[in-house]
Design an enzyme around this catalytic site. Structure first.
Site, short mmCIF file in Angstrom:
data_model
loop_
_atom_site.label_atom_id
_atom_site.label_comp_id
_atom_site.label_asym_id
_atom_site.label_seq_id
_atom_site.Cartn_x
_atom_site.Cartn_y
_atom_site.Cartn_z
N ASP A 224 44.98 44.68 31.61
CA ASP A 224 45.95 45.78 31.63
C ASP A 224 46.65 45.96 30.28
OD1 ASP A 224 47.41 47.89 32.64
OD2 ASP A 224 48.96 46.63 33.54
N GLU A 254 40.05 46.10 29.39
CA GLU A 254 41.30 46.76 28.96
C GLU A 254 42.00 45.94 27.88
OE1 GLU A 254 44.20 48.63 31.51
OE2 GLU A 254 42.64 49.32 32.88
N ASP A 369 35.65 44.69 35.74
CA ASP A 369 36.39 45.62 36.60
C ASP A 369 35.45 46.79 36.90
OD1 ASP A 369 38.04 47.38 37.88
OD2 ASP A 369 39.38 47.70 36.17
#
Length: 467
Positions: A224, A254, A369
């Protein structure tokens, strides 16, 4: 020769001088810089820099209070030894402070250390306890902790004060400083010599490959990086998790540019680093251990999905580890429910690539992911040729969801959603035998410094048995 230090203790060097009374007095070189003070903390706790800093923060209040009350304790006649510094005494400080911090509340009033038990108990339960015994135990505990802290701080006060200042610094910067100072103090490994009585045949050479079977550990985690809130503290927690679990392979999604230099400075010597498409504001990173397994990189590639609207791509590294050939792939597939068709197309492309002829001789693992819904996977062709690790190790409900807005509050979403976005797949056919053994979720501890979890995703720590 054995990839170990000479001992699990560092040596403590002191010098002696003769006094007029022919008494030997130990001269202690007290450390006055916060960097060396935390090196001292690392040495006495036996922890790595990250965990030593965490231990320091847990005990900060107790040590600080003890420092404040120390002068009065010294004047009150608490027996103190001559100035001397031993590892046992320093360990006593950490033990006393850590025990008190975790089990009791310590307060300073009129230069007296008061310890209150924090165990949950009702008022009625307290009234029913033996008051006399409580008083005796309380006084004994106060005297014990007071004396131990006072005796130890008598010789380590400057170190303790210096170390405490580090708690107010940025955690990532602090850990970098500690690691750098520790590297400076490491001595080169001594070469193994053969005594005259030994022959070459007498010398045992450690095998380069582990006993069969051996365990391969892999961490996949969307960290994130697009969320700027608490980004430094959160990424420090990610680095700490990697250092603690020491996986052979790390797959991060990310990742943002500011993370790259910290990866290099914090764990760059331990891992080979492959960075994804840096033309995008965020990208994937794949790390493979250099510390064990005689790593040999055979091939690296970054492949962008041609129809992506979000800069999505996958990273591939082919390598030899413990003399076995592997292909590791990681990706962050197209997000959002409306992009299901492109996401499935991307997933199919990776699976097809994993079965290409040039990878058939490699143990091939894909993690990341994937933003997949179970209904989408069932519609994909040839997915039976790949083992979903979570399914293979027993479909544990406790480790199913990696995106859980009810348990993970980072997004602040007003709704509750549980999805298994993050997955790890193993190609079933291949050389030798690679069997999924376990899967656990990481990153589930909220950070007090920013009141957030390390990421809005839980990480997947997986283990495989390789033959």
């Amino acid at each position: 020769s054995c990839d170990m230090y000479p001992s699990d203790h560092w040596e403590a060097v002191v010098s002696t001088q003769s006094t007029g009374d022919d008494e030997e007095v130990e001269e202690v070189n007290l450390v006055r810089s916060e960097e060396d003070a935390v090196i001292w903390l690392v040495e006495i706790t036996g922890c790595d820099p990250t965990h030593a800093l965490e231990a320091l923060k847990r005990t900060k209040g107790v040590i600080s209070d003890a420092l404040d009350v120390l002068p009065s304790l010294q004047q009150s006649g608490v027996p103190l030894p001559k100035v001397r510094s031993t590892e046992d005494e320093i360990r006593e400080l950490m033990h006393a402070a850590d025990t008190s911090a975790s089990n009791n509340v310590i307060t300073i009033s009129d230069d007296v250390i008061t310890i209150s038990d924090t165990d949950e108990a009702s008022a009625d339960d307290v009234k029913q306890s033996d008051a006399a015994d409580d008083v005796k135990q309380s006084h004994a505990l106060e005297e014990d902790v007071a004396e131990r802290i006072a005796r130890t701080l008598h010789v380590t006060v400057e170190r303790a004060r210096a170390a405490l200042t580090l708690c107010d610094r940025d955690e990532g910067a602090a850990i970098d400083v500690i690691s750098r100072q520790l590297r400076k103090r490491k001595r080169p490994a001594q070469e193994t010599s053969i005594s005259p009585k030994e022959t070459c045949s007498d010398v045992k050479i450690a095998p380069k490959t582990p006993a069969s079977p051996w365990d391969l550990t892999l961490l996949s985690w969307n960290i994130d990086g697009l969320c700027e809130r608490g980004i430094s503290e959160r990424f420090s927690a990610v680095i700490s998790e990697i250092k603690t679990t020491s996986p052979h392979v790390v797959m991060l999604q990310e990742v943002v540019p500011e993370h790259v230099e910290r990866i290099r400075s914090c764990i760059g010597k331990s891992y080979d680093l492959t960075i994804g498409d840096r033309s995008c504001p965020y990208f994937n990173v794949l790390l493979i251990t250099r510390k064990v397994g005689n790593l040999k990189i055979l091939h690296k590639a970054v492949k962008k999905f041609p129809n992506t609207m979000m800069g999505r791509h996958f990273v591939q590294v082919d390598c030899e580890l413990f003399s076995r050939r592997f292909s590791f792939l990681t990706s962050h597939l197209e997000s959002m429910k409306d992009h299901s068709a492109e996401r499935c197309n991307q997933f199919n492309k990776v699976l097809s690539y994993m079965t290409s002829e040039n990878l058939l001789q490699n143990i091939t693992i894909f993690g990341g992911d994937m933003n997949l819904r179970d209904s989408e996977v069932r519609r994909l062709h040839n997915h039976e040729a790949f083992a979903d690790v979570w399914e293979e190790v027993g479909r544990d409900a406790a480790t199913r969801y990696t995106w859980d807005t009810g348990a993970n509050t980072n997004t602040g979403a007003p709704y509750k959603s549980k999805l298994r976005f993050d997955r790890v797949y193993l190609r079933r056919s291949g050389p030798g035998k690679c069997v999924p053994v376990s899967l656990t979720l990481v990153g589930k501890t909220k950070l007090q410094s920013c009141d957030m979890y390390p990421s809005d995703h839980w990480g997947l720590l997986t283990r495989f048995s390789v033959q």
